[in-house]
Design an enzyme around this catalytic site. Sequence first.
Site, PDB file in Angstrom:
ATOM      1  N   ASP A  80       1.360  -1.083  -0.096  1.00  0.00           N
ATOM      2  CA  ASP A  80       0.082  -0.507   0.249  1.00  0.00           C
ATOM      3  C   ASP A  80       1.492   1.495   0.119  1.00  0.00           C
ATOM      4  O   ASP A  80       1.996   0.895   0.030  1.00  0.00           O
ATOM      5  CB  ASP A  80      -0.658   0.168   1.459  1.00  0.00           C
ATOM      6  CG  ASP A  80       0.192   0.164   2.764  1.00  0.00           C
ATOM      7  OD1 ASP A  80       0.629  -0.950   2.542  1.00  0.00           O
ATOM      8  OD2 ASP A  80      -0.972   0.827   3.809  1.00  0.00           O
ATOM      9  N   ASP A 132       0.633 -17.585  -4.088  1.00  0.00           N
ATOM     10  CA  ASP A 132       1.731 -16.367  -4.793  1.00  0.00           C
ATOM     11  C   ASP A 132       0.769 -15.697  -5.916  1.00  0.00           C
ATOM     12  O   ASP A 132       0.425 -15.354  -7.259  1.00  0.00           O
ATOM     13  CB  ASP A 132       2.931 -16.838  -6.175  1.00  0.00           C
ATOM     14  CG  ASP A 132       3.669 -15.970  -6.194  1.00  0.00           C
ATOM     15  OD1 ASP A 132       3.291 -15.001  -6.437  1.00  0.00           O
ATOM     16  OD2 ASP A 132       4.202 -15.901  -7.569  1.00  0.00           O
ATOM     17  N   HIS A 143       1.446  -8.858  -4.020  1.00  0.00           N
ATOM     18  CA  HIS A 143       0.532  -7.663  -3.179  1.00  0.00           C
ATOM     19  C   HIS A 143       1.537  -6.821  -2.635  1.00  0.00           C
ATOM     20  O   HIS A 143       1.763  -6.102  -2.054  1.00  0.00           O
ATOM     21  CB  HIS A 143      -0.494  -8.261  -1.581  1.00  0.00           C
ATOM     22  CG  HIS A 143      -1.549  -7.334  -1.499  1.00  0.00           C
ATOM     23  ND1 HIS A 143      -2.770  -6.937  -2.221  1.00  0.00           N
ATOM     24  CD2 HIS A 143      -0.730  -5.751  -1.208  1.00  0.00           C
ATOM     25  CE1 HIS A 143      -3.333  -6.013  -1.572  1.00  0.00           C
ATOM     26  NE2 HIS A 143      -2.924  -5.735  -1.048  1.00  0.00           N
ATOM     27  N   GLU A 183       2.139 -10.469   0.663  1.00  0.00           N
ATOM     28  CA  GLU A 183       2.258  -8.701   0.467  1.00  0.00           C
ATOM     29  C   GLU A 183       4.304  -8.557   0.844  1.00  0.00           C
ATOM     30  O   GLU A 183       4.546  -9.004   1.789  1.00  0.00           O
ATOM     31  CB  GLU A 183       1.421  -7.381   1.190  1.00  0.00           C
ATOM     32  CG  GLU A 183       1.775  -6.312   1.108  1.00  0.00           C
ATOM     33  CD  GLU A 183       0.677  -5.576   1.843  1.00  0.00           C
ATOM     34  OE1 GLU A 183      -0.355  -6.382   2.413  1.00  0.00           O
ATOM     35  OE2 GLU A 183       1.113  -3.929   1.593  1.00  0.00           O
TER      36      GLU A 183
HETATM   37  O1  9MR Z   1      -3.483  -2.976  -0.036  1.00  0.00           O
HETATM   38  C1  9MR Z   1      -3.928  -3.863   1.488  1.00  0.00           C
HETATM   39  C2  9MR Z   1      -2.757  -3.834   1.967  1.00  0.00           C
HETATM   40  O2  9MR Z   1      -1.460  -3.108   2.091  1.00  0.00           O
HETATM   41  C3  9MR Z   1      -3.629  -4.761   3.927  1.00  0.00           C
HETATM   42  O3  9MR Z   1      -2.180  -5.128   4.204  1.00  0.00           O
HETATM   43  C4  9MR Z   1      -3.929  -5.022   3.724  1.00  0.00           C
HETATM   44  C5  9MR Z   1      -4.676  -5.342   5.496  1.00  0.00           C
HETATM   45  O4  9MR Z   1      -4.851  -4.192   5.509  1.00  0.00           O
HETATM   46  O5  9MR Z   1      -5.285  -4.402   2.780  1.00  0.00           O
HETATM   47  C6  9MR Z   1      -5.296  -3.948   1.780  1.00  0.00           C
HETATM   48  O6  9MR Z   1      -6.632  -3.454   1.110  1.00  0.00           O
HETATM   49  C7  9MR Z   1      -7.573  -4.185   0.650  1.00  0.00           C
HETATM   50  C8  9MR Z   1      -8.229  -3.706   2.085  1.00  0.00           C
HETATM   51  O7  9MR Z   1      -8.129  -4.099   2.963  1.00  0.00           O
HETATM   52  C9  9MR Z   1     -10.094  -4.648   1.428  1.00  0.00           C
HETATM   53  N1  9MR Z   1      -9.909  -3.647  -0.532  1.00  0.00           N
HETATM   54  C10 9MR Z   1      -9.521  -4.388  -1.353  1.00  0.00           C
HETATM   55  C11 9MR Z   1      -8.335  -4.294  -0.805  1.00  0.00           C
HETATM   56  C12 9MR Z   1      -6.950  -4.507  -1.824  1.00  0.00           C
HETATM   57  O8  9MR Z   1      -6.632  -5.909  -1.636  1.00  0.00           O
HETATM   58  O1  9MR Z   2       2.415  -6.851   9.539  1.00  0.00           O
HETATM   59  C1  9MR Z   2       0.748  -6.922   9.987  1.00  0.00           C
HETATM   60  C2  9MR Z   2       0.441  -7.143  10.864  1.00  0.00           C
HETATM   61  O2  9MR Z   2       0.657  -8.147  11.747  1.00  0.00           O
HETATM   62  C3  9MR Z   2      -0.810  -7.294  11.042  1.00  0.00           C
HETATM   63  O3  9MR Z   2      -1.527  -8.717  11.547  1.00  0.00           O
HETATM   64  C4  9MR Z   2      -1.782  -7.242   9.723  1.00  0.00           C
HETATM   65  C5  9MR Z   2      -3.583  -6.364  10.647  1.00  0.00           C
HETATM   66  O4  9MR Z   2      -3.646  -5.457  11.111  1.00  0.00           O
HETATM   67  O5  9MR Z   2      -1.113  -5.970   9.331  1.00  0.00           O
HETATM   68  C6  9MR Z   2       0.213  -5.562   8.865  1.00  0.00           C
HETATM   69  O6  9MR Z   2       0.702  -4.722   8.347  1.00  0.00           O
HETATM   70  C7  9MR Z   2      -0.193  -4.375   7.367  1.00  0.00           C
HETATM   71  C8  9MR Z   2      -0.619  -2.500   7.403  1.00  0.00           C
HETATM   72  O7  9MR Z   2      -1.107  -2.876   8.199  1.00  0.00           O
HETATM   73  C9  9MR Z   2      -0.575  -1.512   6.046  1.00  0.00           C
HETATM   74  N1  9MR Z   2       0.346  -1.553   5.218  1.00  0.00           N
HETATM   75  C10 9MR Z   2       0.817  -3.460   4.686  1.00  0.00           C
HETATM   76  C11 9MR Z   2       1.341  -4.288   6.159  1.00  0.00           C
HETATM   77  C12 9MR Z   2       1.887  -5.474   5.494  1.00  0.00           C
HETATM   78  O8  9MR Z   2       0.604  -6.688   5.180  1.00  0.00           O
END
Ligand code: 9MR
Ligand code: 9MR
Length: 575
Positions: A176, A543, A501, A552
């Site tokens: 993100d 993947d 991701h 991610e």
């Molecule tokens: O892209 C987002 C990612 O960086 C985060 O780790 C994840 C969990 O917070 O959320 C992803 O975004 C998703 C969102 O939570 C739900 N709608 C789809 C988004 C993209 O896949």
């Molecule tokens: O690394 C984080 C993981 O420990 C948490 O369980 C998760 C859901 O809150 O979020 C992960 O961090 C994400 C962050 O919220 C948004 N950017 C992407 C991070 C990696 O997935």
Amino acid sequence: MRTLFFLLFSASCFAQTSPKIHLNQEGFYINAPKIAILTNIDNTGLFYVMGNNGDTVFRGQISAPEKSKNSSLICRTLNFSELNQPGNYRVFVPGTGSSYPFTISDHAYLKTATATLKGYYFLRASMPIEAQYGGQWSRPAGHPDDKIEIHPSAATDKRPAGTIVSSPGGWYDAGDYNKYIVNSGITMGTLLSAYEDFPAHFDKLKTQIPESGNQLPDIIDELLYNLRWMLTMQDPNDGGVYHKCTNAEFDGMVMPGVTKLPRYMVQKSTAATLDFVAVTAQAARVLRKFDKILPGLSDSCRNAAINAWQWAIRNPGLLYHQAELNKKFEPKINTGAYGDGNLKDEWFWAASELFVTTRDKTYELWIIDKLEGTVRLVSWNSVGLAGAYSMIRNEKNLPPNFINNLATIKTRVKEFADSLLSRQQATAFRTVMGGSAKDFEWGSNGVAANQGIALMNAYFITKEKKYLEAALSNADYILGRNATGYCFITGAGSRSPMHPHHRPSVADGIADPVPGLVAGGPNPGRQDGCKYEFTEPETSYTDDDCSYASNEIAINWNAPVVYLLNGLEFLLSQK
Ligand code: 9MR
Ligand code: 9MR
């Protein structure tokens, strides 16, 4: 003999590459352990290691079968540690096929170690990635972040809601496009520590970034790009630090800078502020030797750290609770929360870095007070060990009367490493990773790498090689000796993630993902709801770019891999 040789020769040349032979797809150091794991093949005969010309250079016995504790895989060990001739090879198992190619070399990790540091360049937010440095992954600048709104949750008299501040630069957090202080904190701490532990290595390491060739090591230039952003996250009026600079909702799967959604400074938090203290205190120390090239920066970092510490003392309990925040303020914020309910380890880390940098007794008392229970594996919400490592590393600069406390801290770190080490022989992949099924969580590759760092610190304390070899087993894990058979770093090995991701990798129209980035790794939690072919703890990885829970990329798991691969390269290459 002649016929046998001929058979093997032709078999290996035409043998299919078999994913059933799991091994480090990059390579091995000359005098280091070398292991491959054969899965679900009923064969207790011989295996061979063949050179590129088809010659057999090693022959060994396939071990008895063993069921993995973390999946239903039946594993057999192929040990070729005795092979110590540099070269390019494959493992060959009659009836099964050949492994992916690998090298035995004095610089087995150098290429990939360099790539993982270079990975940060590709994550830079507010500047273009130029073709000269980024190759086919060049792209325009992403979010400029020069007009950030103070969110109502962060409003103060001097900066009421809607005030515009500037917060350019820094790395995107992950797949993100937001920038979070808590996660930036542990990432910076890990990379600064890599430099502090291996300066001779990093002083020479070139990553071909725009700053290469200036008077600073490339790792320092890369760190500065994010440090300067972090410094903008501190409110100069009171020293407190905003939790994040973010959209209200995640951007779509598009290139950075395409969307123009408003960005906000959201609530100051004690966790973000303490992590900021630790990073700026450590940066003040590390940058001191570059005072001539970066006049005043070390002092600014030190002042920033002390101001932030004082804010935290005045505001010790400001946790970040996104759900609560969203009940009170608009717009609601639905990006990464990085909310942590236990800040004991953040106090410990912040106090440790300030103590090492300033030698001020005030901080010593905090270290002693917060020691119990803080020695747990490093992650974004568990940062105590980072402070312990800094004290161990800087032992010689600590006041002499700290010696007993330091001895206790060393004992705790060594005991922690011993508990990791003791689990290695019980894992069917012979890695420290997987010693507990709980190792497989969101960002599990960060767990593997951080275990490696803990083991390397035990090596620094004891000089016992067994800790280094155990750390190597987790590098082998990340590079392919794991149940999924993936080398988890984009662009490395033979079979690596193609669909992480990661918004630019998805949106740029280029087949290969942005290189040097570590995928999250197996995570049976599967919180993304994507389709997974395998769902056991060590196999639940897919993947697929929908899989933010297993695939991610993120700055906080790239950093310990940078540390692990570069540190091992420095310690194991014969130079
Ligand atoms: O892209 C987002 C990612 O960086 C985060 O780790 C994840 C969990 O917070 O959320 C992803 O975004 C998703 C969102 O939570 C739900 N709608 C789809 C988004 C993209 O896949
Ligand atoms: O690394 C984080 C993981 O420990 C948490 O369980 C998760 C859901 O809150 O979020 C992960 O961090 C994400 C962050 O919220 C948004 N950017 C992407 C991070 C990696 O997935």
